[in-house]
Design a protein around this motif. Structure first.
Motif, short mmCIF file in Angstrom:
data_model
loop_
_atom_site.label_atom_id
_atom_site.label_comp_id
_atom_site.label_asym_id
_atom_site.label_seq_id
_atom_site.Cartn_x
_atom_site.Cartn_y
_atom_site.Cartn_z
N THR A 3 1.68 3.11 64.69
CA THR A 3 2.09 2.20 63.66
C THR A 3 0.46 1.25 63.83
O THR A 3 0.13 1.33 65.08
N GLN A 9 -1.36 -5.42 61.62
CA GLN A 9 -0.31 -6.79 61.01
C GLN A 9 0.12 -7.88 60.82
O GLN A 9 0.07 -7.79 58.92
N GLU D 72 0.41 4.34 52.83
CA GLU D 72 1.56 4.51 53.86
C GLU D 72 1.68 3.19 54.60
O GLU D 72 2.38 2.88 55.09
N HIS D 76 4.10 0.21 54.63
CA HIS D 76 5.09 0.09 56.34
C HIS D 76 4.62 -0.89 57.18
O HIS D 76 5.87 -1.69 57.75
N LEU D 81 8.68 -0.46 53.58
CA LEU D 81 9.07 0.68 53.00
C LEU D 81 10.71 1.38 54.22
O LEU D 81 10.50 0.54 55.11
N ASP D 82 11.63 1.89 53.92
CA ASP D 82 12.22 2.71 55.11
C ASP D 82 12.10 3.16 55.74
O ASP D 82 11.25 4.25 54.86
N PRO D 84 10.32 5.68 59.54
CA PRO D 84 9.21 5.59 59.68
C PRO D 84 8.21 6.34 59.37
O PRO D 84 8.25 6.64 57.89
N LEU D 85 7.35 6.21 59.58
CA LEU D 85 6.00 6.48 59.20
C LEU D 85 5.75 8.27 59.23
O LEU D 85 6.46 9.03 59.78
N GLU D 90 0.79 8.89 60.88
CA GLU D 90 0.51 7.90 61.53
C GLU D 90 -0.68 8.63 61.57
O GLU D 90 -1.39 7.82 63.08
#
Lengths: 100, 100, 100, 100
Positions: A3, A9, D72, D76, D81-82, D84-85, D90
């Motif tokens: 991520t 972020q 995405e 994220h 978003l709920d 994992p990516l 990724e």
């Protein structure tokens, strides 16, 4: 790595939140402008003409007169005007580089 | 009477000047927003995706998911996606009122 | 059921393909219009004024004159014009319901 | 000289009339497109999603997937978003030049 790094972020969130605040302020001003036009309408003014005035006031008088003269020349050539050309429009014709 | 009365003239001028001030402030904010996107670009972010994020954040998560699911169903039906539909998209199909 | 029924899939594809064909034709016409303006520019005509002419020709002469007169009244009231109002503009003032 | 020469007048008229014809055809196509979307709506399709499909089909699958992955990643990072990516997202992170 799966991520964005924590620092990226944080930057992303700050950017988005700044933009959202600015967008909100911009929207509030757009609403104020609309309200002002509605207020003018309530006083008997014509909104479409007011919008035209606001556009025209961004130009110099010379610029407006040149545009107006050229429009008059074209309209006259297309039979959209009664009567002869104005002195300004005649001067515009003299300066035109139109096809022969 | 050959022109607007003095009181109407004054109102007209006040209206136009108010609108011009609001328009200037709105333009300044539009410039600030553009600068903010440019700053984000300088930090390595993708401006087009940022704009999409700003649009999407105006919607609820439920609304976003419903739109995404429906898009997935249509894309799948048109052969634009590899693989099977997601569980969300399958659920969307079950709720659809599509032509038979 | 995990996807659109075959009949709905077919309808969807036909709709999308029809729309795409129409969009292409529309884009081709937009290109033709742009080319025509460029051709006019090459002949010495002013494109901005031509666009204004195209807009104005959608209106009747009466409609154009009324708009022009009202604009003149407002411009005069704001000191944007030299000289007195035209006869048309004076008549417009007489019909106006402006705030007193 | 007090007006455009006859030859320039004729050119002007021809230009304007050509443009008007093209504009009419373009408007008719815009109406056809609107009708087609309305027809699709009548069959149970969602117009907003159809418009999105038409936009997306102008891009290659690779282009669409790259845009989707980047979106995405940003969503994220912003907690939109709920879970994992995806593998694609990724991979997008690994290629990103984001601020550190």
């Amino acid at each position: 790595m799966t991520t964005l790094q924590a620092s990226a972020q944080k930057q992303l969130r700050q950017m988005i939140e700044s933009i959202e605040r600015l967008e909100e302020e911009k929207k509030a001003l757009a609403d104020d402008i609309r309200d002002k036009y509605n207020e003018a309408k309530g006083l008997g003014f014509d909104v479409k003409t007011l919008r035209q005035i606001v556009r025209l006031r961004k130009k110099s008088q010379t610029e407006r007169q040149e545009e107006e003269s050229l429009l008059e020349v074209y309209m006259h050539a297309l039979g959209m005007l009664d009567g002869p050309l104005s002195a300004d429009a005649e001067a515009a014709v003299d300066h035109m580089i139109a096809a022969e």
